[in-house]
Write an enzyme that holds these catalytic residues in place. Sequence first.
Site: not given
Length: 348
Positions: A81, A332-333
């Site tokens: 991202c 980050n999940s």
Amino acid sequence: MNAKEYNVLELFSGIGGMHLALKELGINYKIVAAMEINDMANRIYRHNFPSTNLMQKNIEGITVKQIQKLDPNMILMSPPCQPFTRAGLKQDVEDKRCMPLLHLLKLLPELTSVQYILLENVVGFEKSEARDQLVETLRSAGFKVQEYHLCPSQFNIPNKRPRYYLLAKRPGEAADFLQTGLQSQFPVDVLKDGDLLSQVHKKVLEKTEDAGKCFKIKEILEENPTSNNYLTFKHLKFFMEFDLVGKESRLSGCFTKSYKRYFLGTGSIFLEKFDGLSEIDTSQPDYHTTLTDKLAPRFFTTREILRLMCFPEWYKMPSEVTEKQAAAVLGNSINVHVVALLIGLLIN
């Protein structure tokens, strides 16, 4: 839910959130391969899914032939991202971390076995050149596309994690999308009795006494959190600027990969004695000294964050993974439950 078998290629697989979403949905699936370059994420993935074909691989190096050999009919992915965030300087397609996604777009027209695609990313991706190239490639390859901005709090989960989602499917594979353009509401009423997706949502509703509200934070708390999660005097300089929540709160902040390393804007701080907050006189120069006794502030534990992100209880971090490392990979999940509902929407 659906008798069809789904051969799933899980790209940018991280710690296995997409895999867990498939499992929660209860469909007939097989992960033909999971691919991730990050070593820590792969160690955690392998710990929880030891029999999965997990490849520590730079996706820029994958070829059409390699994917065709795997014969997937579904691709699930959550590309990096950073190219689309303010912290990452919003360099978009000029950011080298965007290269794996752009490489996939070159392969996509030849991947004729793929019938379904789900992509997750940060809010802001929808304004990027990468998104424009993705949608153009998908439509040129014959896919129908639907885009969403959704947050777990829309599904009774007390956590802010607004995300961009793209669903794509080939005509005839499932019912047509009912909407066009970027949507901010889920098109199916998951509270409606009898709907297939409402059955998946039931375990979330079991935690709340009011189906119209998020369940309370107390539902995800551990009884005996480890002492290293508690804050000390040195942490409290900007205490009143933290996102503070208690047992009765119905919302928590978005947990980022910097949680437990930085305080502001990285996730919520839990107060075990939340009612004592009104007793703190911030006009006193030494007010910090009374905070730890009166409020018992602490970070959310790894298990508590896993619960807020709808990971199942059997999911575990390897013993060697520290609290800070766990926070980084969780930042980050994905929210497993939201993605499970979206996969259900994609195929049903």
